[in-house]
Design a protein around this motif. Structure first.
Motif: not given
Length: 95
Positions: A38-60
Motif C-alpha cells: 500500500w505504501a510503495e506508490p507513496l514513497l519516492p524510491f523509483d523516482d530517480v532523475q540524473v541530470t547534468q548541470d545544464s538540466g539536460d538529462p543525458g547531455g554530452d
C-alpha cells in the motif's frame, strides 16, 4: 506493552514462546503483504532523475565536469597489478 502481551499469553513458558512467534509472524506478514504494498506508490524510491548541470538529462558532457576531448589518452587510473595474467587459459596437466 510487550510485558502486558507476555503476561496475557496462556499455557506457561512454552505457550508464551509459541504465541510470541505466532504474533511476530502475523505482524511480519501483515506488513509484508498489506502495509508495504500500500505504501510503495507513496514513497519516492523509483523516482530517480540524473541530470547534468545544464538540466539536460543525458547531455554530452563527461561526468566530472570536463569534456571528452580534454581527457588525457590512456587510462588515468593505474592498477597496481597485471590484469592480463587471468586472461590466459590454464595449462593442462599433461604439459
Amino acid at each position: 506493552m510487550y510485558g502486558w502481551i507476555w503476561r496475557k499469553l496462556p499455557f506457561g513458558l512454552p505457550g508464551k514462546l509459541v504465541g510470541s512467534v505466532l504474533i511476530t509472524s502475523a505482524m511480519v506478514a501483515l506488513l509484508w503483504y498489506v502495509v508495504f504494498p500500500w505504501a510503495e506508490p507513496l514513497l519516492p524510491f523509483d523516482d530517480v532523475q540524473v541530470t547534468q548541470d545544464s538540466g539536460d538529462p543525458g547531455g554530452d558532457s563527461v561526468p566530472g565536469g570536463g569534456e571528452s576531448d580534454d581527457a588525457p589518452p590512456g587510462d588515468e587510473h593505474e592498477l597496481p597489478y597485471d590484469t592480463d595474467q587471468n586472461n590466459t587459459p590454464p595449462a593442462s596437466p599433461d604439459e
